[in-house]
Design a protein around this motif. Structure first.
Motif: not given
Length: 117
Positions: A5-7, A19, A33, A35, A89-91
């Protein structure tokens, strides 16, 4: 399956709470997972990173403010190539734009983007 996950994190609000709620369930289902925390003010990421660490989620912190934005592209690309994620998965807009640019540099993993709001 290994998912990144990227944010850009600047506190804990809506998407960060998402999240916090979803990651334990994904882990129960066998999803590994990690991050990627993009930030402009490191002090605003501490609470979120501590929660991720309490879940056993590895975090990679990369500054994206000012001139760091240019060097962050290289750092992120190197990190992604070494880590071999099945899905990135970018946010939110900052991460979406950076990851789209990295995808143009011929990064091969599947890239998903979620729009919030």
């Amino acid at each position: 399956m290994k998912v990144l996950f990227s944010q850009k994190i600047s506190g804990i609000s809506g998407s960060e709470r998402y999240f916090i709620n979803i990651i334990p369930e994904l882990q129960k289902r066998g999803v590994e997972i990690e991050f990627l925390v993009l930030y402009t003010d490191l002090s605003l990421t501490i609470d979120f990173v501590e929660i991720m660490n309490s879940f056993g989620v590895k975090t990679k912190l990369i500054p994206i403010h000012g001139f760091y934005l240019f060097s962050s592209i290289t750092k992120i690309l190197s990190f992604l190539k070494l880590s071999k994620f099945d899905i990135v998965h970018s946010h939110l807009i900052h991460s979406d734009v950076i990851m789209a640019f990295i995808k143009l540099l011929r990064f091969k993993a599947k890239l998903l983007s979620t729009k919030h709001g």
